[in-house]
Design a protein around this motif. Structure first.
Motif, PDB file in Angstrom:
ATOM      1  N   HIS A 147      -1.892   6.110   4.893  1.00 25.78           N
ATOM      2  CA  HIS A 147      -3.309   6.252   4.586  1.00 25.78           C
ATOM      3  C   HIS A 147      -3.763   7.687   4.350  1.00 25.78           C
ATOM      4  O   HIS A 147      -4.920   7.909   3.991  1.00 25.78           O
ATOM      5  CB  HIS A 147      -4.162   5.622   5.696  1.00 25.78           C
ATOM      6  CG  HIS A 147      -4.110   4.131   5.669  1.00 25.78           C
ATOM      7  ND1 HIS A 147      -4.766   3.337   6.587  1.00 25.78           N
ATOM      8  CD2 HIS A 147      -3.469   3.264   4.832  1.00 25.78           C
ATOM      9  CE1 HIS A 147      -4.534   2.063   6.314  1.00 25.78           C
ATOM     10  NE2 HIS A 147      -3.747   2.002   5.259  1.00 25.78           N
ATOM     11  N   ASP A 369      -7.603   5.901  11.047  1.00 24.15           N
ATOM     12  CA  ASP A 369      -8.382   4.999  10.204  1.00 24.15           C
ATOM     13  C   ASP A 369      -9.797   4.803  10.735  1.00 24.15           C
ATOM     14  O   ASP A 369     -10.754   4.734   9.958  1.00 24.15           O
ATOM     15  CB  ASP A 369      -7.706   3.627  10.130  1.00 24.15           C
ATOM     16  CG  ASP A 369      -6.478   3.627   9.229  1.00 24.15           C
ATOM     17  OD1 ASP A 369      -6.130   4.711   8.720  1.00 24.15           O
ATOM     18  OD2 ASP A 369      -5.877   2.555   9.044  1.00 24.15           O
ATOM     19  N   THR A 393      -8.701   5.388   3.805  1.00 21.20           N
ATOM     20  CA  THR A 393      -9.428   4.222   4.296  1.00 21.20           C
ATOM     21  C   THR A 393     -10.928   4.390   4.065  1.00 21.20           C
ATOM     22  O   THR A 393     -11.654   3.411   3.886  1.00 21.20           O
ATOM     23  CB  THR A 393      -9.149   4.014   5.798  1.00 21.20           C
ATOM     24  OG1 THR A 393      -7.747   3.812   5.977  1.00 21.20           O
ATOM     25  CG2 THR A 393      -9.895   2.811   6.349  1.00 21.20           C
TER      26      THR A 393
END
Length: 468
Positions: A147, A369, A393
């Motif tokens: 991510h 996240d 994210t």
């Protein structure tokens, strides 16, 4: 016990945010963090051992104001000791002296977590072997690894041995803003994501030449710097060539390279075609330039008299027309890389830290996240900071869909040049380049002659510098 990782928004990530908004974020963050940690302790039936984490930051006040409270809430069994870098990072000192002081400070204080707002100092400390490679920790956290924006990881590896010695929770990107009302009125299609400088300038020329009277005259694109030389620097940075058509470290003038010739041809032809003619005097000294969308400042774009401008994310929010935005100009070769993406503050572990795992847990906490999700939920209209999380994210939850245009970009890989020109040589070089461009603009020489003279005179300046 290895603490279950819970990631929440940190004050350091919300730079520039103060007052009620900051207080609300902290209250919710602290409540959620403490709830999560209590659950973790109850599930395991264990109590984590108290540990000391020495954090190097610009000042203890800055650390506490920006993210200390959040880290303390999330890691109640970690005692934070802040080591100030304010004296070592005194910018009145030359860079060599700052590096010397930072090395001495690290040797004497033995910090565990090093936070820096200076990317060049991060690279210098990495090159000195003072930081730990974070790739091993990151590879064990597959979710986080997937991510983080790949461009940020790429930039953090731009050091002597290409290892990952830091992560940054923030990235800053620029956008190509445009006056949607103006484009609609003129019947011209607006800019799109993935446009090169050449394409944007061609579009700008159509806008500039569209006015049928003096009252309707607008400028198609409002540049950040005046003149073809300034435009060439922006194109050079985007096309991964650098700011200037020379390399001081190797003593080589590069303006005769095909890539640089293309850059200068694009810049010169844009000016000769009248793309920037609005408001310009004969000597070009009064050419209008962008204000970067700073609050309280106006320019031709904020006045509705310019079609496009490049500015930082969240710039140009208060304008009297419908504002559109797409990704900043990209390079010719890949159509994904832009000069406008760069990291925020960096977080590193000192090589040899006895509590490196704790330090990594703090880094992962900030990068997680959930940080990105909560930051997206707290985004407000008029929020002044132009940073967004390097954790992608955020794009899934952000209220402003334009952030996706930033995440689609990759940073330009501008070649490193560790050499520096003396101030007199730098001025001489700049004056020479400007004069040769001026001679082309006034048809006193051809473009080919300009390149030849730039190459010859520039090389003489570099040769003279190397002999000093």
């Amino acid at each position: 016990m290895r603490r279950k990782r819970i990631a929440l928004p940190l004050g350091g990530l919300l730079q520039g945010c103060r007052g009620i908004f900051r207080l609300l974020v902290f209250m919710m963050s602290a409540a959620l963090v403490l709830t999560g940690l209590t659950g973790c302790t109850e599930d395991k039936g264990e109590t984590a051992k108290k540990q000391v984490l020495k954090v190097m930051d610009s000042s203890e006040l800055n650390f506490n104001l920006e993210y200390g409270d959040y880290i303390n809430a999330a890691f109640p069994n970690v005692e934070i000791q802040v080591i100030s870098t304010s004296d070592a990072m005194n910018y009145a000192l030359p860079s060599s002296e700052r590096l010397k002081r930072m090395k001495e400070l690290i040797a004497n204080e033995q910090p565990d977590l090093i936070m820096l707002g200076d990317d060049s100092m991060y690279k210098a400390l990495a090159n000195e072997g003072l930081l730990s490679d974070l790739s091993v920790y990151l590879s064990e956290d597959h979710n986080l690894e997937q991510h983080i924006h790949p461009g940020i990881v790429e930039q953090m590896k731009q050091n002597r041995d290409g290892a990952l010695y830091a992560l940054t929770p923030n990235l800053r990107g620029q956008l190509l803003f445009y006056n949607e009302d103006l484009f609609n009125r003129l019947g011209i299609g607006p800019p799109q994501d993935g446009m090169t400088w050449a394409e944007i300038l061609q579009l700008a020329q159509r806008v500039t030449q569209s006015g049928s009277s003096e009252e309707e005259k607008v400028i198609g694109f409002l540049p950040a710097f005046s003149g073809p030389s300034g435009l060439a620097s922006l194109i050079g940075m985007t096309d991964q060539l650098g700011n200037y058509p020379y390399r001081v470290s190797t003593g080589v003038m590069t303006v005769n390279m095909p890539a640089w010739q293309r850059v200068y041809r694009t810049a010169v032809e844009s000016y000769k075609s009248g793309t920037f003619e609005l408001g310009m005097e004969e000597d070009n000294s009064e050419q209008p330039v962008a204000s970067y969308g700073e609050p309280g400042q106006t320019d031709l774009f904020t006045e509705g008299r310019a079609g496009m401008v490049v500015g930082s994310y969240r710039a140009y929010q208060d304008v009297p027309f419908k504002l559109g935005a797409v990704g900043a100009p990209v390079d010719e070769a890949t159509r994904t890389r832009s000069f406008s993406m760069y990291p925020g503050f960096t977080m590193s572990l000192r090589a040899g830290s006895p509590v490196a795992q704790v330090g990594w847990d703090v880094i992962a906490f900030i990068m997680g996240d959930y940080v990105a999700k909560v930051r997206a939920g707290f985004t407000q209209d008029g929020y002044s900071d132009n940073a967004i999380p390097s954790n992608i994210t955020y794009a899934e939850y952000a209220k402003d869909p334009i952030v996706r245009s930033i995440y689609r970009q990759m940073p330009s890989n501008v070649p490193s040049d560790y050499g520096t020109l003396s101030s007199s040589a730098y001025s001489e070089m700049a004056e020479m380049l400007n004069q040769e461009i001026s001679n082309v603009m006034s048809d006193k020489q051809t473009f080919e002659q300009m390149i030849e003279r730039m190459q010859e005179q520039g090389q003489e300046i570099l040769d003279r510098e190397l002999k000093k």
